[in-house]
Design a protein around this motif. Structure first.
Motif, mmCIF file in Angstrom:
data_model
loop_
_atom_site.group_PDB
_atom_site.id
_atom_site.type_symbol
_atom_site.label_atom_id
_atom_site.label_comp_id
_atom_site.label_asym_id
_atom_site.label_seq_id
_atom_site.Cartn_x
_atom_site.Cartn_y
_atom_site.Cartn_z
ATOM 1 N N ASP A 23 -4.658 4.883 -3.171
ATOM 2 C CA ASP A 23 -3.635 4.527 -2.188
ATOM 3 C C ASP A 23 -2.477 5.524 -2.196
ATOM 4 O O ASP A 23 -1.906 5.827 -1.147
ATOM 5 C CB ASP A 23 -3.121 3.110 -2.442
ATOM 6 C CG ASP A 23 -4.148 2.040 -2.062
ATOM 7 O OD1 ASP A 23 -5.216 2.385 -1.522
ATOM 8 O OD2 ASP A 23 -3.868 0.849 -2.330
ATOM 9 N N ALA A 74 1.005 -3.104 -7.469
ATOM 10 C CA ALA A 74 0.946 -2.803 -6.043
ATOM 11 C C ALA A 74 1.668 -1.488 -5.780
ATOM 12 O O ALA A 74 2.486 -1.051 -6.584
ATOM 13 C CB ALA A 74 1.600 -3.917 -5.228
ATOM 14 N N HIS A 95 0.058 -8.360 2.306
ATOM 15 C CA HIS A 95 1.208 -7.695 1.709
ATOM 16 C C HIS A 95 2.209 -8.751 1.264
ATOM 17 O O HIS A 95 2.095 -9.916 1.638
ATOM 18 C CB HIS A 95 1.884 -6.757 2.708
ATOM 19 C CG HIS A 95 2.635 -7.512 3.775
ATOM 20 N ND1 HIS A 95 1.995 -8.081 4.863
ATOM 21 C CD2 HIS A 95 3.942 -7.842 3.890
ATOM 22 C CE1 HIS A 95 2.897 -8.697 5.607
ATOM 23 N NE2 HIS A 95 4.092 -8.577 5.038
ATOM 24 N N TYR A 103 5.174 -4.410 -0.497
ATOM 25 C CA TYR A 103 4.232 -4.311 -1.610
ATOM 26 C C TYR A 103 2.809 -4.422 -1.078
ATOM 27 O O TYR A 103 2.459 -5.423 -0.455
ATOM 28 C CB TYR A 103 4.497 -5.408 -2.639
ATOM 29 C CG TYR A 103 5.926 -5.422 -3.116
ATOM 30 C CD1 TYR A 103 6.363 -4.506 -4.075
ATOM 31 C CD2 TYR A 103 6.843 -6.330 -2.594
ATOM 32 C CE1 TYR A 103 7.681 -4.514 -4.511
ATOM 33 C CE2 TYR A 103 8.163 -6.340 -3.025
ATOM 34 C CZ TYR A 103 8.574 -5.430 -3.981
ATOM 35 O OH TYR A 103 9.886 -5.430 -4.408
ATOM 36 N N LEU A 104 2.019 -3.381 -1.330
ATOM 37 C CA LEU A 104 0.652 -3.319 -0.829
ATOM 38 C C LEU A 104 -0.314 -3.173 -1.997
ATOM 39 O O LEU A 104 -0.249 -2.198 -2.741
ATOM 40 C CB LEU A 104 0.498 -2.120 0.121
ATOM 41 C CG LEU A 104 1.470 -2.090 1.305
ATOM 42 C CD1 LEU A 104 1.412 -0.749 2.009
ATOM 43 C CD2 LEU A 104 1.166 -3.231 2.251
ATOM 44 N N LYS A 105 -1.223 -4.135 -2.139
ATOM 45 C CA LYS A 105 -2.186 -4.098 -3.244
ATOM 46 C C LYS A 105 -3.423 -3.281 -2.925
ATOM 47 O O LYS A 105 -4.091 -2.802 -3.831
ATOM 48 C CB LYS A 105 -2.588 -5.521 -3.641
ATOM 49 C CG LYS A 105 -1.468 -6.282 -4.305
ATOM 50 C CD LYS A 105 -1.941 -7.614 -4.808
ATOM 51 C CE LYS A 105 -0.793 -8.311 -5.519
ATOM 52 N NZ LYS A 105 -1.226 -9.539 -6.177
ATOM 53 N N LEU A 107 -4.564 -0.592 0.323
ATOM 54 C CA LEU A 107 -4.367 -0.036 1.664
ATOM 55 C C LEU A 107 -5.579 -0.211 2.566
ATOM 56 O O LEU A 107 -5.439 -0.254 3.781
ATOM 57 C CB LEU A 107 -4.020 1.451 1.586
ATOM 58 C CG LEU A 107 -2.598 1.798 1.189
ATOM 59 C CD1 LEU A 107 -2.392 3.296 1.251
ATOM 60 C CD2 LEU A 107 -1.584 1.098 2.067
ATOM 61 N N VAL A 110 -5.158 -3.283 4.847
ATOM 62 C CA VAL A 110 -4.091 -3.392 5.843
ATOM 63 C C VAL A 110 -4.440 -2.530 7.053
ATOM 64 O O VAL A 110 -5.274 -1.625 6.970
ATOM 65 C CB VAL A 110 -2.700 -2.990 5.276
ATOM 66 C CG1 VAL A 110 -2.321 -3.869 4.107
ATOM 67 C CG2 VAL A 110 -2.636 -1.536 4.905
ATOM 68 N N LEU A 115 0.883 0.056 9.747
ATOM 69 C CA LEU A 115 1.664 0.657 8.668
ATOM 70 C C LEU A 115 2.313 1.952 9.138
ATOM 71 O O LEU A 115 3.498 2.181 8.886
ATOM 72 C CB LEU A 115 0.773 0.922 7.451
ATOM 73 C CG LEU A 115 1.471 1.599 6.263
ATOM 74 C CD1 LEU A 115 2.629 0.754 5.747
ATOM 75 C CD2 LEU A 115 0.462 1.874 5.155
#
Length: 138
Positions: A23, A74, A95, A103-105, A107, A110, A115
């Protein structure tokens, strides 16, 4: 806060877990494309460009214009205010958010177009000159 001059590539190579490293590479490419700037290390934050802020309270300092940090739990994307992106955040995918952090665990889970729009809007808001508390320095 200021750039520390470390190697972004070496830092990213040591990021764990592997999903966060993947990520980080994606976010670097995305933010470099949006800003037209090279990434710099600000401690454990990867930033693009720099600005000086000064609040009415007298607090001031320097920070990247657009930035993220690959943390174990994240990837933390730093934004001016997440409230400015409420509608987009509803479409983003999984998120969590606080006042100024996204906070993105993962990518891959999403919507990258959403984004990108959030990051482009945040970058434009910071660099537009509309906010007299921020001066672009680099």
């Amino acid at each position: 806060m200021e750039p520390t001059g470390g190697s972004v590539a070496a830092f990213v190579a040591g990021v764990t877990p592997a999903i966060r490293r993947r990520d980080a590479e994606t976010l670097i490419a995305l933010m470099a494309e949006i800003t037209g700037r090279d990434p710099e290390l600000w401690g454990t934050i990867i930033g693009f460009g720099s600005c000086h802020y000064r609040y009415a309270t007298g607090r001031e300092g320097d920070m990247p214009i657009l930035a993220f940090a690959p943390r174990k739990a994240a990837s933390t994307v730093y934004l001016g205010e997440t409230a400015a992106h409420t509608e987009a955040l509803e479409r983003l995918g999984p998120h969590t958010a606080s006042v100024g952090c996204l906070y993105l665990k993962d990518l891959e889970r999403v919507d990258e177009t959403v984004l990108r729009g959030i990051l482009e809007a945040d970058y434009a808001a910071t660099t537009s000159g509309r906010d007299d508390t921020v001066t672009i320095t680099g």
